[in-house]
Every structure is written in C-alpha cells, then in structure tokens.
Design an enzyme around this catalytic site. Sequence first.
Site, short mmCIF file in Angstrom:
data_model
loop_
_atom_site.label_atom_id
_atom_site.label_comp_id
_atom_site.label_asym_id
_atom_site.label_seq_id
_atom_site.Cartn_x
_atom_site.Cartn_y
_atom_site.Cartn_z
N SER A 106 -22.32 -68.23 -90.64
CA SER A 106 -22.57 -67.96 -89.03
C SER A 106 -22.97 -69.43 -88.66
CB SER A 106 -23.37 -66.73 -88.98
OG SER A 106 -23.23 -66.30 -87.59
N HIS A 258 -19.22 -58.99 -90.91
CA HIS A 258 -19.75 -60.51 -90.89
C HIS A 258 -20.65 -60.95 -91.75
CE1 HIS A 258 -20.85 -64.17 -88.52
NE2 HIS A 258 -22.18 -63.69 -88.55
#
Length: 278
Positions: A106, A258
């Site tokens: 991320s 994610h």
Amino acid sequence: MYDKITNHFSTTLHGIDVHYELYNEEMKNNKPVFVLIHGFLSSTFSFRRLIPLLSREYTVLALDLPPFGKSGKVREFVYSYDNFANIVISLLEKLTFQHNILIGHSMGGQVALYVSRKRPDLVYKKVLLSSSGYLPRAKFPLLHSSYLPWFSTFLKLLLQFQGVSRNLMRVVHDVSLIDDEMMEGYTTPFYDRNIFDALTKMVRDREGDLPVQFLKEITTPTLLIWGEQDRIVPLSIGKRLHNDLPYSTFISYQNTGHLLPEEQPHQIYENIIGFAKG
C-alpha cells in the site's frame, strides 16, 4: 537497543526513534535481504504471516515508519514520502545492507518507489503489494483544516467511529480472517494519543505519489501483486503502474482484497522467491 528474545531493535534516525525487526542477519552476505515496508495506519504487524516464511532462508528487515507501530510520534518530524524514504535508506546504510529486495504494501509501495528512485544502488529488486499510486497531495480545504486546534481530536474520533472491525472488513475479502489477534494488533499503536498529532502533521507534509515521468525512469525490476477484490487501491492502479514502470511483472489473485500479506502469505512467498531467484 536490542531485544534478544524477539529480534526487535530501536534506533534514532533523522531525529526520531525508529523501531525495526531483524531476522537471520548472518545470511546477508550470500543472499538478498528482504526489506518490508508497511502501509498507512499499519505497522510491521501486517507482515506477521509473511516474515516466518521469508526468514526461513533469508535475512528479513521490517520497520515501522514514523508515526506508526512502535516508532516515534513527534510533531517535529516531516512525515513525507521523501523523508520516509530517507529513513529506509539510512537504516539500510546503518546495517550495511546492499543487496536489498524491497517489499512495500500500500503506502509502503510508494515509499519503496521513492527509495528506488533516490538510491537505485541500494535496491536490487522490489515487490509492490497493492501499492499506492497516482494519489495527489491533500487539497487545500483539508490542508487548511489541519491547522485548526481540534483537528487531531477529530481524527481520533473519526477512527473510533469507524472502528477497527469495520476498517478491517474493508481491506480483506474473506472477513472470516478477522479475529481478536488481528483486531488488537492493528489497534494497539493508536492507544498512544501522540499519533493523532503526528497524523495531523502528515496531512500537511505528505506530497503526492510519484508522477508518471518519474516512474518511467525507475529501471529496478519490479513485481506487482494485486488482489482482484481490492477496494482500497483497485486493480486498475496496479495495471497502470505495470504500464508505467519499466521491467515490471504483474500478478493478480482472485478472491483477495487489499491486505495481501494477511490474506495470501504463502502465495506471495512463492511469487516473491521465484522473482528473487529469476
């Protein structure tokens, strides 16, 4: 400072305390070092399922970027991507690690890109796990609001209102993975009130993600891994990065969100090792 039991260290870099974990340092001379860089509102905890796999045969370094995890949370530090990259670079220099494979998740992926651009000599290869990409700097209304005296309290109340359980449900595809250990691990750093003042400063300090022209200049081999059900950084961002980063390879996983290091540690491990040896 070194904790012999847990392999946890702390050091001061650029005027702030930095927590890091180090495993199998003795292997660094004949194999690459894996350097794990976490995402926003996260810490080394997010790699807890991947570290045991990588550290079987390799040196592994994982750090908490300030103000997250166990690292410092002070107002004086500049919480920019460029400065996060400086922290990583200084730690690698301090440890004399040269043959490094960066693994950024991320926001950590964007930091890995900054490191690769600033010091390509320190980066052998890099792996970007659902990396941030193409985000602009915060807009003026948010920047202006961050100077109001109650802003840090607002951030605290906002995170409390959202709740760790709700946030975790947004970042994983299979919500059955969320248990008490996971919730506690992602909540603990926020018991320190100082983190909200630091996050307020980060709103002002964070520059935008690297622009396309800079991405195209990065020639370090890159493996991009994405979850096809990622609701935070969608698959389209990964494909766009793949297009803009020379010498990149793109892989996506079905039924994955994610939080890749939590959701698919074994699959990621296999892909990373294949990439490292290729």
